[in-house]
Design a protein around this motif. Structure first.
Motif, short mmCIF file in Angstrom:
data_model
loop_
_atom_site.label_atom_id
_atom_site.label_comp_id
_atom_site.label_asym_id
_atom_site.label_seq_id
_atom_site.Cartn_x
_atom_site.Cartn_y
_atom_site.Cartn_z
N TYR A 1 -11.22 1.14 2.45
CA TYR A 1 -11.39 2.58 2.21
C TYR A 1 -12.19 2.81 0.94
O TYR A 1 -12.15 2.00 0.01
CB TYR A 1 -10.03 3.28 2.09
CG TYR A 1 -9.34 3.47 3.41
CD1 TYR A 1 -9.67 4.53 4.23
CD2 TYR A 1 -8.37 2.57 3.85
CE1 TYR A 1 -9.05 4.70 5.46
CE2 TYR A 1 -7.75 2.73 5.07
CZ TYR A 1 -8.09 3.79 5.88
OH TYR A 1 -7.48 3.95 7.09
N VAL B 1 1.25 5.12 0.31
CA VAL B 1 0.48 6.17 0.97
C VAL B 1 1.16 7.51 0.70
O VAL B 1 2.35 7.67 0.97
CB VAL B 1 0.36 5.93 2.49
CG1 VAL B 1 -0.44 7.05 3.15
CG2 VAL B 1 -0.25 4.57 2.77
N PRO C 1 -6.79 -2.17 4.15
CA PRO C 1 -6.81 -0.93 3.37
C PRO C 1 -7.86 -0.96 2.25
O PRO C 1 -8.34 0.08 1.83
CB PRO C 1 -5.40 -0.84 2.80
CG PRO C 1 -4.57 -1.68 3.67
CD PRO C 1 -5.47 -2.77 4.18
N ILE D 1 -5.67 6.43 9.91
CA ILE D 1 -5.14 5.33 9.09
C ILE D 1 -4.30 4.42 9.97
O ILE D 1 -4.42 3.18 9.92
CB ILE D 1 -4.32 5.86 7.90
CG1 ILE D 1 -5.23 6.59 6.91
CG2 ILE D 1 -3.56 4.73 7.22
CD1 ILE D 1 -4.46 7.39 5.86
N LEU E 1 -3.14 4.70 -1.63
CA LEU E 1 -4.02 5.37 -0.69
C LEU E 1 -3.62 6.84 -0.64
O LEU E 1 -2.52 7.18 -0.22
CB LEU E 1 -3.88 4.72 0.69
CG LEU E 1 -4.93 5.08 1.74
CD1 LEU E 1 -6.33 4.66 1.29
CD2 LEU E 1 -4.57 4.41 3.07
N LEU F 1 -8.84 5.26 -1.74
CA LEU F 1 -8.06 4.39 -2.60
C LEU F 1 -8.22 4.95 -4.01
O LEU F 1 -9.34 5.24 -4.44
CB LEU F 1 -8.60 2.97 -2.57
CG LEU F 1 -8.18 2.11 -1.39
CD1 LEU F 1 -8.95 0.80 -1.41
CD2 LEU F 1 -6.69 1.86 -1.40
N VAL G 1 0.87 -1.17 0.00
CA VAL G 1 0.00 0.00 0.00
C VAL G 1 0.91 1.23 0.00
O VAL G 1 1.67 1.44 0.94
CB VAL G 1 -0.95 0.03 1.22
CG1 VAL G 1 -1.81 1.29 1.19
CG2 VAL G 1 -1.81 -1.23 1.24
#
Length: 151
Positions: free
Chosen positions: A148, A61, A145, A135, A111, A75, A59
């Motif tokens: 989202y 971010v 995740p 988060i 994300l 996302l 993921v």
């Protein structure tokens, strides 16, 4: 399943420090099953570290201009990543990094956190700080995740 959070951003650029703040929180209070790597403003320089871990899920971010209220988290679908302006200070577009990671990682998600102020020397705004803390809390409580909302 091995999972990696790859954070992106520059903590000296106000809300662009969202990613590094998440990395800091996850380092101090880790989320079970996750490894965190802070890519800073040049995440392409740590892509090999991510790939060496052979995760099933990464993921990424980062702060992203998603035209929502500051602190909104979404996302972001692949089709949008290359077309949108990603609010970071790194050299290569995130779409290139994500494509590189996908060469060896089965699932890569992006994300994005809507920034308010991205200016050198400004502090992070409260809505973005609260979003990053949320988060972190979600990851620590085991929320996936994928839960989202998507953009």
């Amino acid at each position: 399943m091995h999972k990696v959070i790859l954070t992106v951003g520059n903590s000296m650029m106000g809300d662009d420090g969202a990613g590094p703040l998440l990395a800091e929180l996850l380092t101090k209070a880790p989320a079970s099953g996750w490894t965190v790597i802070d890519g800073g403003s040049a995440p392409e320089n740590v892509a090999h570290q991510v790939q060496e871990l052979a995760p099933q899920l990464v993921v990424v971010v980062d702060a992203a201009d998603i035209n929502l209220e500051p602190g909104a988290v979404r996302l972001i679908d692949d089709a949008c990543i290359a077309d949108m302006f990603i609010m970071t200070t790194h050299n290569l577009p995130l779409s290139f990094l994500i494509e590189r990671l996908r060469e060896t990682v089965p699932e890569v998600l992006f994300l994005g956190i809507q920034p308010d102020v991205v200016v050198f020397g400004f502090p992070m705004t409260d809505p973005v700080r609260l979003a990053v803390e949320a988060i972190h809390a979600d990851l620590c409580s085991g929320q996936a995740p994928q839960a989202y909302a998507r953009l």
